[in-house]
Design a protein around this motif. Structure first.
Motif, short mmCIF file in Angstrom:
data_model
loop_
_atom_site.label_atom_id
_atom_site.label_comp_id
_atom_site.label_asym_id
_atom_site.label_seq_id
_atom_site.Cartn_x
_atom_site.Cartn_y
_atom_site.Cartn_z
N GLU A 114 1.17 46.62 -10.48
CA GLU A 114 2.63 46.63 -10.30
C GLU A 114 3.29 45.61 -11.23
O GLU A 114 4.34 45.88 -11.83
CB GLU A 114 3.00 46.33 -8.85
CG GLU A 114 2.75 47.49 -7.90
CD GLU A 114 3.31 47.22 -6.52
OE1 GLU A 114 3.98 46.18 -6.34
OE2 GLU A 114 3.07 48.05 -5.62
N LYS A 115 2.65 44.44 -11.36
CA LYS A 115 3.19 43.41 -12.24
C LYS A 115 3.15 43.86 -13.69
O LYS A 115 4.13 43.68 -14.43
CB LYS A 115 2.39 42.11 -12.07
CG LYS A 115 2.94 40.94 -12.87
CD LYS A 115 2.13 39.68 -12.62
CE LYS A 115 2.68 38.51 -13.45
NZ LYS A 115 1.90 37.26 -13.19
N TRP A 116 2.02 44.46 -14.10
CA TRP A 116 1.92 44.96 -15.47
C TRP A 116 2.96 46.05 -15.73
O TRP A 116 3.59 46.09 -16.78
CB TRP A 116 0.52 45.53 -15.72
CG TRP A 116 -0.55 44.49 -15.75
CD1 TRP A 116 -0.40 43.15 -16.01
CD2 TRP A 116 -1.95 44.68 -15.48
NE1 TRP A 116 -1.61 42.50 -15.92
CE2 TRP A 116 -2.59 43.41 -15.61
CE3 TRP A 116 -2.73 45.79 -15.16
CZ2 TRP A 116 -3.95 43.25 -15.42
CZ3 TRP A 116 -4.09 45.61 -14.98
CH2 TRP A 116 -4.69 44.36 -15.11
N ALA A 117 3.12 46.94 -14.75
CA ALA A 117 4.09 48.02 -14.90
C ALA A 117 5.50 47.46 -15.05
O ALA A 117 6.30 47.94 -15.87
CB ALA A 117 4.02 48.97 -13.70
N GLY A 118 5.80 46.42 -14.26
CA GLY A 118 7.11 45.79 -14.35
C GLY A 118 7.33 45.14 -15.70
O GLY A 118 8.41 45.24 -16.30
N ASN A 119 6.28 44.48 -16.22
CA ASN A 119 6.38 43.84 -17.54
C ASN A 119 6.61 44.87 -18.64
O ASN A 119 7.39 44.64 -19.57
CB ASN A 119 5.11 43.04 -17.84
CG ASN A 119 4.98 41.81 -16.96
OD1 ASN A 119 5.96 41.32 -16.40
ND2 ASN A 119 3.76 41.30 -16.81
N ILE A 120 5.93 46.01 -18.52
CA ILE A 120 6.09 47.07 -19.52
C ILE A 120 7.51 47.62 -19.48
O ILE A 120 8.14 47.87 -20.53
CB ILE A 120 5.07 48.19 -19.29
CG1 ILE A 120 3.65 47.68 -19.61
CG2 ILE A 120 5.38 49.41 -20.15
CD1 ILE A 120 2.55 48.64 -19.24
N GLN A 121 8.04 47.83 -18.25
CA GLN A 121 9.41 48.33 -18.11
C GLN A 121 10.42 47.36 -18.73
O GLN A 121 11.36 47.78 -19.42
CB GLN A 121 9.73 48.56 -16.63
CG GLN A 121 9.02 49.75 -16.00
CD GLN A 121 9.41 51.07 -16.66
OE1 GLN A 121 10.56 51.28 -17.05
NE2 GLN A 121 8.43 51.94 -16.81
N ASN A 122 10.20 46.08 -18.49
CA ASN A 122 11.10 45.07 -19.07
C ASN A 122 11.02 45.08 -20.59
O ASN A 122 12.05 44.95 -21.28
CB ASN A 122 10.75 43.67 -18.54
CG ASN A 122 11.08 43.52 -17.07
OD1 ASN A 122 11.96 44.21 -16.56
ND2 ASN A 122 10.38 42.62 -16.38
N GLN A 132 14.73 49.05 -26.21
CA GLN A 132 15.85 49.98 -26.20
C GLN A 132 17.16 49.27 -26.53
O GLN A 132 18.01 49.79 -27.26
CB GLN A 132 15.95 50.65 -24.83
CG GLN A 132 17.04 51.69 -24.71
CD GLN A 132 16.83 52.86 -25.64
OE1 GLN A 132 15.70 53.20 -25.98
NE2 GLN A 132 17.93 53.48 -26.08
N LEU A 141 10.20 47.63 -22.49
CA LEU A 141 10.86 48.86 -22.96
C LEU A 141 12.38 48.70 -22.97
O LEU A 141 13.07 49.21 -23.86
CB LEU A 141 10.45 50.05 -22.09
CG LEU A 141 9.00 50.52 -22.23
CD1 LEU A 141 8.69 51.60 -21.19
CD2 LEU A 141 8.75 51.05 -23.63
N LYS A 142 12.89 48.00 -21.96
CA LYS A 142 14.34 47.77 -21.90
C LYS A 142 14.80 46.91 -23.08
O LYS A 142 15.86 47.16 -23.68
CB LYS A 142 14.71 47.10 -20.58
CG LYS A 142 14.62 48.01 -19.38
CD LYS A 142 14.96 47.25 -18.10
CE LYS A 142 14.84 48.17 -16.89
NZ LYS A 142 15.13 47.43 -15.61
#
Length: 334
Positions: A312-320, A326, A322-323
């Motif tokens: 979940e932490k890795w996924a959150g870091n990846i989302q951040n 972008q 990507l933001k």
């Protein structure tokens, strides 16, 4: 047809690879006809009866037949024949590739537990014939025992399980043994010294073993187990547990936790590193161990929770990330 079956030895002796494959392709075509429903079994019996000559050709032919057939029951017979013939004809290394893909094959064949048990049993007979196979032994024993339902566990099975547990208790290299504890067969060893020791080795600490041995020394010794070896194993495993939860470990911690004299700590840690129990470096000046990585001894529910949190932490870091990308892209476009 009887003549063709009888001429198998002649073809194997005189024919080249293409001729042998063609001959058995013809025989197999006939074997698919209901009138000759017993023909495949006769072919298998003829190919496997000679364990001394043309061994590789016979094994290769069995493999070609396996690939030729699509019927699951026939392929099961051939897979058993391949494994058994390779074992009795001393060609264990020739079936090494089957160890890696065995789960996929068994799934494709839709086998029942008894059939799976037969396959795993033959695979286990191969393990004692080649050092290369030792890396598979724990996994296959676990899968073998997983094919038993509670009502199928006989006295013979439990006796075999005790020997298996003792084998792994003696093995200084096997780290995670908790998978054995999940099988009904090993669970059936309740109130035995073997199971108690396996539980300690799976997820308890060095001091737990010392306390157990103090109370049960005669029972442990009677199993042919060496107390010094088990102490060393438990020290390595306890250090592994500590290293999986801490990134820096002091020499003093090791001394207290494992009852090791300060002068021997560095040598012990080197043993743990060279044996691949942990990945770390030693800071001799600071007298600390800098941990890079250590595997969990038991992948239980708590470990799954930790892994889920990390993902979940890795996924959150990846989302951040990507933001951010972008945002930069949008600013450049403006």
């Amino acid at each position: 047809m009887q003549r063709l079956v009888q001429e198998q030895d002649l073809v194997l002796e005189k024919g080249n690879r293409v001729e042998i494959e063609s001959f058995y392709a013809i025989l197999s075509t006939f074997a698919k006809v209901p009138l000759f429903k017993d023909l495949l079994q006769k072919i298998i019996e003829h190919l496997t009866k000679n364990k001394e000559t043309k061994k590789l050709e016979r094994l290769s032919t069995l493999s070609h037949l396996y690939n030729f057939w699509t019927d699951s029951s026939m392929r099961y017979q051939l897979l058993v024949a391949i494994l058994e013939y390779a074992q009795v004809s001393d060609q264990t290394s020739a079936v090494e590739v089957l160890f890696d893909g065995i789960d996929t094959r068994l799934k494709e064949l839709s086998l029942n537990n008894q059939q799976k048990r037969k396959i795993y049993s033959v695979l286990l007979s191969h393990i004692q014939n080649g050092d290369w196979a030792s890396s598979y032994v724990l996994d296959i024993w676990v899968k073998y025992y997983s094919t038993f339902e509670a009502n199928e566990i006989t006295k013979e099975v439990t006796q075999e399980a005790k020997k298996t547990v003792i084998y792994f208790l003696k093995d200084q290299q096997k780290l995670s043994l908790d998978m054995l504890l999940e099988t009904a067969v090993v669970k059936s060893l309740k109130n035995t010294t073997e199971l108690a020791l396996l539980e300690i080795v799976s997820d308890k600490q060095y001091n737990d073993y010392v306390a157990f041995y103090k109370k049960n020394a005669k029972a442990v010794d009677a199993l042919g187990l060496n107390n010094n070896d088990l102490q060393n194993k438990m020290r390595l495993l306890t250090l592994t547990s500590l290293a999986s939860s801490k990134s820096v470990i002091t020499f003093d911690e090791v001394t207290k936790l494992l009852s090791i004299p300060p002068a021997e700590v560095e040598m012990f840690v080197v043993e743990a590193i060279t044996s691949d129990f942990i990945s770390a470096r030693i800071d001799q000046v600071a007298k600390t161990i800098i941990v890079r990585h250590a595997d969990a001894r038991a992948f239980n529910k708590a470990e799954w929770v930790k892994l889920d949190a990390k993902i979940e932490k890795w996924a959150g870091n990846i989302q951040n990330l990507l933001k951010v990308v972008q945002s930069v892209k949008e600013k450049r476009e403006v």
